[in-house]
Design a protein around this motif. Structure first.
Motif, PDB file in Angstrom:
ATOM      1  N   ARG A  31      -9.625  13.473 -11.208  1.00  0.00           N
ATOM      2  CA  ARG A  31      -8.736  12.987 -10.146  1.00  0.00           C
ATOM      3  C   ARG A  31      -8.903  11.471  -9.999  1.00  0.00           C
ATOM      4  NH1 ARG A  31      -9.722  17.187  -5.226  1.00  0.00           N
ATOM      5  NH2 ARG A  31      -8.012  15.998  -4.262  1.00  0.00           N
ATOM      6  N   ARG A  32      -7.799  10.786  -9.771  1.00  0.00           N
ATOM      7  CA  ARG A  32      -7.828   9.335  -9.604  1.00  0.00           C
ATOM      8  C   ARG A  32      -8.405   8.979  -8.242  1.00  0.00           C
ATOM      9  NH1 ARG A  32      -7.617   4.895 -12.850  1.00  0.00           N
ATOM     10  NH2 ARG A  32      -6.445   6.296 -14.211  1.00  0.00           N
ATOM     11  N   THR A  33      -9.305   7.999  -8.225  1.00  0.00           N
ATOM     12  CA  THR A  33      -9.856   7.464  -6.988  1.00  0.00           C
ATOM     13  C   THR A  33      -9.380   6.035  -6.810  1.00  0.00           C
ATOM     14  OG1 THR A  33     -11.851   8.845  -6.999  1.00  0.00           O
ATOM     15  CG2 THR A  33     -11.955   6.791  -5.769  1.00  0.00           C
ATOM     16  N   PHE A  34      -8.729   5.774  -5.686  1.00  0.00           N
ATOM     17  CA  PHE A  34      -8.323   4.424  -5.306  1.00  0.00           C
ATOM     18  C   PHE A  34      -9.272   3.899  -4.242  1.00  0.00           C
ATOM     19  CE2 PHE A  34      -4.362   6.070  -7.002  1.00  0.00           C
ATOM     20  CZ  PHE A  34      -3.834   4.974  -7.675  1.00  0.00           C
ATOM     21  N   VAL A  35      -9.666   2.649  -4.387  1.00  0.00           N
ATOM     22  CA  VAL A  35     -10.436   1.961  -3.358  1.00  0.00           C
ATOM     23  C   VAL A  35      -9.603   0.782  -2.884  1.00  0.00           C
ATOM     24  CG1 VAL A  35     -12.549   0.696  -2.821  1.00  0.00           C
ATOM     25  CG2 VAL A  35     -12.633   2.647  -4.389  1.00  0.00           C
ATOM     26  N   PHE A  36      -9.308   0.746  -1.597  1.00  0.00           N
ATOM     27  CA  PHE A  36      -8.535  -0.350  -1.015  1.00  0.00           C
ATOM     28  C   PHE A  36      -9.476  -1.232  -0.204  1.00  0.00           C
ATOM     29  CE2 PHE A  36      -5.369   2.859  -1.850  1.00  0.00           C
ATOM     30  CZ  PHE A  36      -4.257   2.132  -2.257  1.00  0.00           C
ATOM     31  N   VAL A  37      -9.559  -2.503  -0.604  1.00  0.00           N
ATOM     32  CA  VAL A  37     -10.459  -3.443   0.068  1.00  0.00           C
ATOM     33  C   VAL A  37      -9.740  -4.763   0.330  1.00  0.00           C
ATOM     34  CG1 VAL A  37     -12.519  -2.460  -1.017  1.00  0.00           C
ATOM     35  CG2 VAL A  37     -11.375  -4.379  -2.105  1.00  0.00           C
ATOM     36  N   ALA A  46      -8.229   8.194  -1.653  1.00  0.00           N
ATOM     37  CA  ALA A  46      -8.124   6.804  -1.205  1.00  0.00           C
ATOM     38  C   ALA A  46      -9.306   6.495  -0.295  1.00  0.00           C
ATOM     39  CB  ALA A  46      -6.816   6.556  -0.471  1.00  0.00           C
ATOM     40  N   ILE A  47     -10.124   5.550  -0.720  1.00  0.00           N
ATOM     41  CA  ILE A  47     -11.268   5.071   0.061  1.00  0.00           C
ATOM     42  C   ILE A  47     -10.904   3.691   0.601  1.00  0.00           C
ATOM     43  CG2 ILE A  47     -13.738   4.567   0.022  1.00  0.00           C
ATOM     44  CD1 ILE A  47     -12.894   7.499  -0.691  1.00  0.00           C
ATOM     45  N   THR A  48     -11.197   3.439   1.869  1.00  0.00           N
ATOM     46  CA  THR A  48     -10.789   2.165   2.454  1.00  0.00           C
ATOM     47  C   THR A  48     -11.969   1.436   3.076  1.00  0.00           C
ATOM     48  OG1 THR A  48     -10.317   3.031   4.683  1.00  0.00           O
ATOM     49  CG2 THR A  48      -8.570   3.215   3.040  1.00  0.00           C
ATOM     50  N   VAL A  77       0.835  -1.202   0.000  1.00  0.00           N
ATOM     51  CA  VAL A  77       0.000   0.000   0.000  1.00  0.00           C
ATOM     52  C   VAL A  77       0.870   1.253   0.000  1.00  0.00           C
ATOM     53  CG1 VAL A  77      -1.712   1.310   1.316  1.00  0.00           C
ATOM     54  CG2 VAL A  77      -1.959  -1.171   1.061  1.00  0.00           C
ATOM     55  N   SER A  78       1.945   1.222   0.767  1.00  0.00           N
ATOM     56  CA  SER A  78       2.850   2.369   0.796  1.00  0.00           C
ATOM     57  C   SER A  78       3.449   2.646  -0.581  1.00  0.00           C
ATOM     58  CB  SER A  78       3.974   2.115   1.813  1.00  0.00           C
ATOM     59  OG  SER A  78       4.878   3.196   1.847  1.00  0.00           O
ATOM     60  N   LYS A  79       3.821   1.600  -1.301  1.00  0.00           N
ATOM     61  CA  LYS A  79       4.394   1.779  -2.636  1.00  0.00           C
ATOM     62  C   LYS A  79       3.363   2.353  -3.598  1.00  0.00           C
ATOM     63  CE  LYS A  79       7.505  -0.977  -4.352  1.00  0.00           C
ATOM     64  NZ  LYS A  79       8.239  -2.121  -4.954  1.00  0.00           N
ATOM     65  N   ILE A  80       2.130   1.869  -3.526  1.00  0.00           N
ATOM     66  CA  ILE A  80       1.092   2.364  -4.433  1.00  0.00           C
ATOM     67  C   ILE A  80       0.816   3.842  -4.198  1.00  0.00           C
ATOM     68  CG2 ILE A  80      -1.372   2.200  -5.007  1.00  0.00           C
ATOM     69  CD1 ILE A  80      -1.135  -0.827  -4.511  1.00  0.00           C
ATOM     70  N   LEU A  81       0.796   4.265  -2.944  1.00  0.00           N
ATOM     71  CA  LEU A  81       0.415   5.637  -2.612  1.00  0.00           C
ATOM     72  C   LEU A  81       1.599   6.607  -2.546  1.00  0.00           C
ATOM     73  CD1 LEU A  81      -2.312   5.020   0.103  1.00  0.00           C
ATOM     74  CD2 LEU A  81      -2.645   5.684  -2.287  1.00  0.00           C
ATOM     75  N   LYS A  82       2.790   6.123  -2.799  1.00  0.00           N
ATOM     76  CA  LYS A  82       3.987   6.960  -2.638  1.00  0.00           C
ATOM     77  C   LYS A  82       3.910   8.233  -3.462  1.00  0.00           C
ATOM     78  CE  LYS A  82       9.039   6.833  -3.019  1.00  0.00           C
ATOM     79  NZ  LYS A  82      10.218   5.983  -3.358  1.00  0.00           N
ATOM     80  N   ASN A  83       3.433   8.144  -4.686  1.00  0.00           N
ATOM     81  CA  ASN A  83       3.370   9.312  -5.571  1.00  0.00           C
ATOM     82  C   ASN A  83       1.925   9.639  -5.937  1.00  0.00           C
ATOM     83  OD1 ASN A  83       6.279   9.674  -5.821  1.00  0.00           O
ATOM     84  ND2 ASN A  83       6.249   7.782  -7.008  1.00  0.00           N
ATOM     85  N   ARG A  84       1.055   9.619  -4.944  1.00  0.00           N
ATOM     86  CA  ARG A  84      -0.388   9.751  -5.185  1.00  0.00           C
ATOM     87  C   ARG A  84      -0.835  11.148  -5.589  1.00  0.00           C
ATOM     88  NH1 ARG A  84      -3.504   9.187   0.480  1.00  0.00           N
ATOM     89  NH2 ARG A  84      -5.232   9.768  -0.863  1.00  0.00           N
ATOM     90  N   LYS A  85      -0.085  12.181  -5.246  1.00  0.00           N
ATOM     91  CA  LYS A  85      -0.449  13.579  -5.529  1.00  0.00           C
ATOM     92  C   LYS A  85      -1.829  13.884  -4.944  1.00  0.00           C
ATOM     93  CE  LYS A  85       2.618  13.805  -9.514  1.00  0.00           C
ATOM     94  NZ  LYS A  85       2.736  14.028 -10.967  1.00  0.00           N
ATOM     95  N   PHE A  91     -10.543   8.658   2.927  1.00  0.00           N
ATOM     96  CA  PHE A  91     -11.823   8.496   3.629  1.00  0.00           C
ATOM     97  C   PHE A  91     -11.949   7.035   4.046  1.00  0.00           C
ATOM     98  CE2 PHE A  91     -16.337   8.198   4.435  1.00  0.00           C
ATOM     99  CZ  PHE A  91     -16.563   9.383   5.122  1.00  0.00           C
ATOM    100  N   TYR A  92     -12.067   6.844   5.347  1.00  0.00           N
ATOM    101  CA  TYR A  92     -12.048   5.501   5.925  1.00  0.00           C
ATOM    102  C   TYR A  92     -13.480   5.046   6.223  1.00  0.00           C
ATOM    103  CZ  TYR A  92      -7.397   7.415   6.882  1.00  0.00           C
ATOM    104  OH  TYR A  92      -6.172   8.021   6.781  1.00  0.00           O
ATOM    105  N   LEU A  93     -13.889   3.957   5.598  1.00  0.00           N
ATOM    106  CA  LEU A  93     -15.202   3.376   5.887  1.00  0.00           C
ATOM    107  C   LEU A  93     -15.034   2.367   7.019  1.00  0.00           C
ATOM    108  CD1 LEU A  93     -16.581   2.828   2.280  1.00  0.00           C
ATOM    109  CD2 LEU A  93     -17.235   4.610   3.908  1.00  0.00           C
ATOM    110  N   TRP A  94     -15.273   2.810   8.219  1.00  0.00           N
ATOM    111  CA  TRP A  94     -15.050   1.936   9.373  1.00  0.00           C
ATOM    112  C   TRP A  94     -16.001   0.755   9.376  1.00  0.00           C
ATOM    113  CZ3 TRP A  94     -10.930   2.129  12.380  1.00  0.00           C
ATOM    114  CH2 TRP A  94     -10.167   3.304  12.393  1.00  0.00           C
ATOM    115  N   GLY A  95     -17.135   0.888   8.756  1.00  0.00           N
ATOM    116  CA  GLY A  95     -18.099  -0.203   8.653  1.00  0.00           C
ATOM    117  C   GLY A  95     -18.562  -0.336   7.217  1.00  0.00           C
ATOM    118  N   ALA A  96     -19.865  -0.561   7.015  1.00  0.00           N
ATOM    119  CA  ALA A  96     -20.442  -0.633   5.666  1.00  0.00           C
ATOM    120  C   ALA A  96     -19.726  -1.663   4.804  1.00  0.00           C
ATOM    121  CB  ALA A  96     -20.422   0.735   4.997  1.00  0.00           C
ATOM    122  N   MET A  97     -19.491  -2.856   5.358  1.00  0.00           N
ATOM    123  CA  MET A  97     -18.758  -3.875   4.609  1.00  0.00           C
ATOM    124  C   MET A  97     -19.480  -4.218   3.311  1.00  0.00           C
ATOM    125  SD  MET A  97     -17.321  -7.543   5.913  1.00  0.00           S
ATOM    126  CE  MET A  97     -16.338  -8.581   4.845  1.00  0.00           C
TER     127      MET A  97
END
Length: 201
Positions: free
Chosen positions: A73-79, A29-31, A17-25, A50-56
């Motif tokens: 703008r690029r939107t990343f979703v990490f799941v 990032a939605i999680t 995850v760190s490598k992917i976001l290193k040059n995010r500008k 933006f962290y989705l603490w629930g809403a699985m």
């Protein structure tokens, strides 16, 4: 059938995850709940997260709405793989809407980490990348090595069309990295990150 867990992963989620976001500008990032939230926070908490603490099961749809509303703008979703299995129907909707700037990153340890590391579908032959491709997401791939991850970065950031990448990672634990948990605060700072000065009008 050859199950995917016959090939033991070597990548560690936190470094991936760190490598992917290193040059995010200015990308978003939605999680989903659990480890993806901790991993993104560890890579650097900022207003564009933006962290989705629930809403699985809902992270990909949240990301889709954001990507469509902010097409420059690029939107990343990490799941996690468990979250993605719960939200498989969202892949068909993503494909039909065909956002040009949405990247879904499935951090796949083939287990349900939040409930005790029980073996999950992805470790029993279910291929999330193939499901995404069958739904119509043509830029869908599986990453198993550092070399493959490096080679995928241009696709993750530059591909015109939705992207889904399944990254096979170890089950090795990582230190918990808690981001802010104040809902109104997260909402307000993310609104400002999305809308800029217009957020206060």
């Amino acid at each position: 059938m050859t199950y995917s867990n016959d090939i033991k992963p070597t990548l560690r989620r936190r470094q991936v995850v760190s490598k992917i976001l290193k040059n995010r500008k200015d990308s978003f990032a939605i999680t989903s709940l659990g480890n993806p939230t901790f991993d993104v926070a560890a890579a650097g908490d900022c207003p564009q997260n933006f962290y989705l603490w629930g809403a699985m099961g809902g992270a990909a749809m949240f990301g889709l709405g954001l990507a469509l509303s902010q097409p420059t703008r690029r939107t990343f979703v990490f799941v996690g793989d468990g979250e993605m299995m719960m939200g498989l129907g969202s892949l068909a909707t993503v494909a039909c809407q065909n956002p040009q700037n949405l990247t879904i990153v499935v951090i796949d340890n083939e287990h349900y980490a939040e409930t005790g590391m029980q073996p999950a579908h992805a470790g029993k032959g279910v291929n999330i990348s193939a499901i995404a491709k069958a739904a119509g997401i043509q830029a869908s791939l599986i990453v198993r090595t550092d070399e493959e991850l490096d080679a995928s970065l241009d696709t993750l950031y530059q591909h015109n069309g939705p992207v889904l990448v399944v990254i096979k990672v170890t089950t090795d634990p990582e230190p918990t990295a808690l981001p802010p948990r104040d809902g109104p605060y997260l909402r307000s700072r993310f609104r400002t990150a999305v809308l800029g000065d217009d957020a206060h009008r």
